[in-house]
Design a protein around this motif. Structure first.
Motif, mmCIF file in Angstrom:
data_model
loop_
_atom_site.group_PDB
_atom_site.id
_atom_site.type_symbol
_atom_site.label_atom_id
_atom_site.label_comp_id
_atom_site.label_asym_id
_atom_site.label_seq_id
_atom_site.Cartn_x
_atom_site.Cartn_y
_atom_site.Cartn_z
ATOM 1 N N PRO A 173 75.085 67.380 50.933
ATOM 2 C CA PRO A 173 74.161 66.658 51.815
ATOM 3 C C PRO A 173 74.818 66.083 53.074
ATOM 4 O O PRO A 173 74.230 66.126 54.155
ATOM 5 N N GLU A 174 76.022 65.573 52.957
ATOM 6 C CA GLU A 174 76.683 64.983 54.122
ATOM 7 C C GLU A 174 77.119 66.070 55.106
ATOM 8 O O GLU A 174 77.000 65.899 56.326
ATOM 9 N N HIS A 175 77.567 67.175 54.591
ATOM 10 C CA HIS A 175 77.956 68.284 55.469
ATOM 11 C C HIS A 175 76.735 68.858 56.177
ATOM 12 O O HIS A 175 76.813 69.256 57.344
ATOM 13 N N LYS A 180 73.679 69.550 61.171
ATOM 14 C CA LYS A 180 72.458 69.380 61.964
ATOM 15 C C LYS A 180 72.766 68.659 63.277
ATOM 16 O O LYS A 180 72.243 69.031 64.341
ATOM 17 N N GLU A 181 73.623 67.658 63.209
ATOM 18 C CA GLU A 181 74.002 66.940 64.426
ATOM 19 C C GLU A 181 74.732 67.875 65.393
ATOM 20 O O GLU A 181 74.494 67.850 66.604
ATOM 21 N N ALA A 207 72.795 79.216 61.546
ATOM 22 C CA ALA A 207 73.911 78.476 62.134
ATOM 23 C C ALA A 207 74.290 77.276 61.276
ATOM 24 O O ALA A 207 75.480 76.972 61.106
ATOM 25 N N LEU A 208 73.302 76.586 60.723
ATOM 26 C CA LEU A 208 73.580 75.445 59.837
ATOM 27 C C LEU A 208 74.364 75.894 58.616
ATOM 28 O O LEU A 208 75.359 75.267 58.231
ATOM 29 N N ILE A 212 78.401 74.967 57.524
ATOM 30 C CA ILE A 212 78.840 74.419 56.236
ATOM 31 C C ILE A 212 79.817 75.378 55.564
ATOM 32 O O ILE A 212 80.862 74.970 55.040
ATOM 33 N N ALA A 213 79.483 76.670 55.579
ATOM 34 C CA ALA A 213 80.355 77.659 54.945
ATOM 35 C C ALA A 213 81.728 77.701 55.600
ATOM 36 O O ALA A 213 82.744 77.900 54.914
#
Length: 255
Positions: A173-175, A180-181, A207-208, A212-213
């Motif tokens: 969730p934090e990543h 998103k930012e 892209a999101l 993360i990946a």
């Protein structure tokens, strides 16, 4: 002799997503060595390079999963016409009567509803020796078992990326918040003329997930992260839409 299963999906991310689910559902192992593969599936390995004369084209080798009782080939085919062709090619090489289960998993993009996408594929499969159910997400309990699942949930518009983003809310969730930012801050500096893919309907979602990946597996493709990381971990598998597709696969392959 193992029971045989065959599943056609659209792309490499779908392959790894499905393989990860199947491995967890039935303790299936990815087959890495040809000598270990169930002999009945050997005809699915392409014998000629370059494939279709194209030196740049990836050779379409399915991903193979096995346990003591079951051997499944998961094939990335592309769009609807190629999915239908993959079924036809496979049934020529391994007769449909040899399979205990066959199925397909599709995306529902912004232009076609899940019902439309499913119906279009059925039209292309009208001459196939297997009769698929008239509704998406349903498994016909015949011989072979068969069914078609339309991501993300057989009723909503969307793609695999929607499911992976749901998984990230549970697993990372934090990543996801930071990604998103980053994407929001970057978009004003990414004109459509240069960043064409980013402006496609699923571009920002991809892209999101890629952001993360990249943190999880720097320098590796998204499909490697799906294999190695907790996208489909215990918390993600509590999500309704993940449970639904896992249930479909479990019913299809009698897991």
């Amino acid at each position: 002799m193992r029971k045989l299963g065959y599943l056609v999906v659209e792309g490499p991310h779908d392959v790894e997503f499905v393989c990860r689910l199947l491995k967890d559902l039935a303790s299936l192992t990815r087959v890495a060595q040809q000598a270990q593969l169930e002999s009945q599936l050997m005809p699915l390995i392409p014998r000629k390079f370059p494939h279709e004369g194209d030196l740049l084209k990836r050779v379409p080798v399915p991903a193979f999963l096995q346990n003591e009782d079951l051997a499944i080939a998961v094939h990335a085919a592309g769009g609807d016409s190629r999915i239908a062709e993959s079924f036809q090619d496979t049934f020529r090489q391994v007769g449909p009567g040899e399979f205990a289960a066959v199925g397909a998993i599709l995306d529902s993009d912004s232009k076609e509803t899940p019902e439309d996408r499913h119906s279009h594929l059925l039209d292309l499969l009208v001459d196939a020796p297997v009769t698929f159910p008239p509704q998406p997400g349903v498994v016909h309990m015949g011989s072979p078992r068969c069914g078609i699942y339309v991501l993300p949930d057989n009723k909503s518009l969307g793609t695999l990326e929607d499911l992976l983003l749901e998984c990230s809310t549970a697993a990372y969730p934090e990543h996801l918040r930071l990604a998103k930012e980053f994407i929001a801050a970057a978009m004003p500096h990414c004109p459509r003329s240069v960043f064409k893919d980013l402006h496609l309907p699923a571009g920002q979602k991809k892209a999101l997930i890629g952001a993360i990946a990249t943190l999880l597996r720097p320098g590796k493709a998204v499909q490697v992260s799906i294999q190695d990381n907790a996208w489909l971990g215990a918390e993600s598998m509590k999500l309704d839409r993940l449970r639904q597709i896992a249930a479909f696969l479990g019913t299809l392959f009698d897991l």
